[in-house]
Design a protein around this motif. Sequence first.
Motif: not given
Length: 505
Positions: A60-61, A371-375, A378-380, A441-448
């Motif tokens: 962010q960003p 999803r927010r920190d490294h999108p 935009a929708e995520t 960098l991806v937000e997997g279901w357990r985390g980044t």
Amino acid sequence: MSIQGIDRQTYASRRQVAVSRGTLRERVQRLLDDGYRLALIAGHDDRARFRVVYLFTAGQPDRRVELILTVDRDQPRIPSLAGISFPAGRFERELHDLFGIEPEGHPRPQRLVLHQHWPVDWYPMRHDATPDPAFGSPDEPYPFVTVEGPGVYEIPVGPVHAGLIEPGHFRFSVVGETILKLKARLWFVHKGIEKLAEGRLLADVLPLAERISGDTAVGHALAFCQAVEEARDWRVPPQATRLRAVLLELERMYNLVGDIGALCNDVGYGIVNAHALRIREQLMRLNKRVTGHRLLRGAVVPGGARVRELPDPAELSAIAADVAEIVELALANSVVVDRMSGTAVLGQQQARDIGTLGYVAKASGLQYDARRDHPFLAETADVEPPRHTDGDVLARFLTRADEIQHSVQLITRLLDGNPPTSAETSKPTWLAAHRTSGVGLVEGWRGTIAHRLEMSPDGTITRWKIVDPSFFNWPALPVALADTIVPDFPLTNKSFNLSYAGNDL
């Protein structure tokens, strides 16, 4: 002084900065003070020398900074950062085990990845490592820290577990039923995945990425593809990014609903687990219709994504309502709430110091989410901040429930306009004049999830560094269990639900 002042080179979305032994700690401290977190440390064997890459990220960003330290091959030593970053200390121990690069001043320089029977002075990630070294006896005793005093005894658990659980050994030091200390010993199945990728083409490595941790096929495949695409300047069409985001949320949903059921089962409320398994099976059948595979393999590819059909928003909304109902059933049961509430608390400062990610971090009030920190879409980027901050098993349960509802809402928005089921761009035809690198960098279901790779001019992979969020979250489990009781272990362990495979690379 802002980090802006040390920028030296911009490469894709990253700033790369060459540092020396004398300036490394100062640079790292500055990044940490500016709100960055350490995402990975990667060793590289450049034959004439070693190279260590420190990746720091902030959101962010979206900001990414890499510190590059050249290391003398004849005297491979680096200054330890363990005193200012707990995750750095673990990465440094891994670096020493695999490359023989010594972190000077490390407070705990014992082996981390390689067990005692692995040969001394043999480092598997070096280019000149012999393929078949002489191993010692696997029965050599492991040097656990012994807790002594009146009434203290030990309970060993594992490494072999019932069912399909992968190997991990837990040593409890206990008085009565109270846990004084828990030591988790992992890396029983060090598979050499990063080494297997060296010299291979992308098509050969993608199936390996999907199998790093079987329940995170989309997360790891997507992080790998993002790293490839950044390295090759490979443009991804907007329709493909939407499909990727949908797949990522489908993976999140089927895993988290399984966790919700398992947590209820561990406190004796089996009917909720039965319903959760029913919903999970429904979601896995949906996965099969969407991608042709129950675990969503084969849908994410470099440069794009492809599915057989789009999920039905109405079906997903019905599933969301079903999940909400079983969560309500669980919370209406006093036994469930009593067993989960206040159990195995991980405080916010503890979670931050350890470097936790995903639902473990969110349940303790931290807001890390790629999803927010490294999108990449935009929708995520409108992920809600944590609503549950108590850091106990109940908070981790409720955080999962919230994540499922958010996933359905997000998928519904992404499917608005009925995007095509296939979108991709062809592989770039140019060949780089020098080695190129990329980060995913991806937000997997357990985390980044973080992947970093380097490619040679002919398009083969020369180095692939993988970091599953479980690498960061495993050390938090013993902390949360301190001063709890032995019967709390199965429930607490399930509330973390960490990956052995993602950790034991």
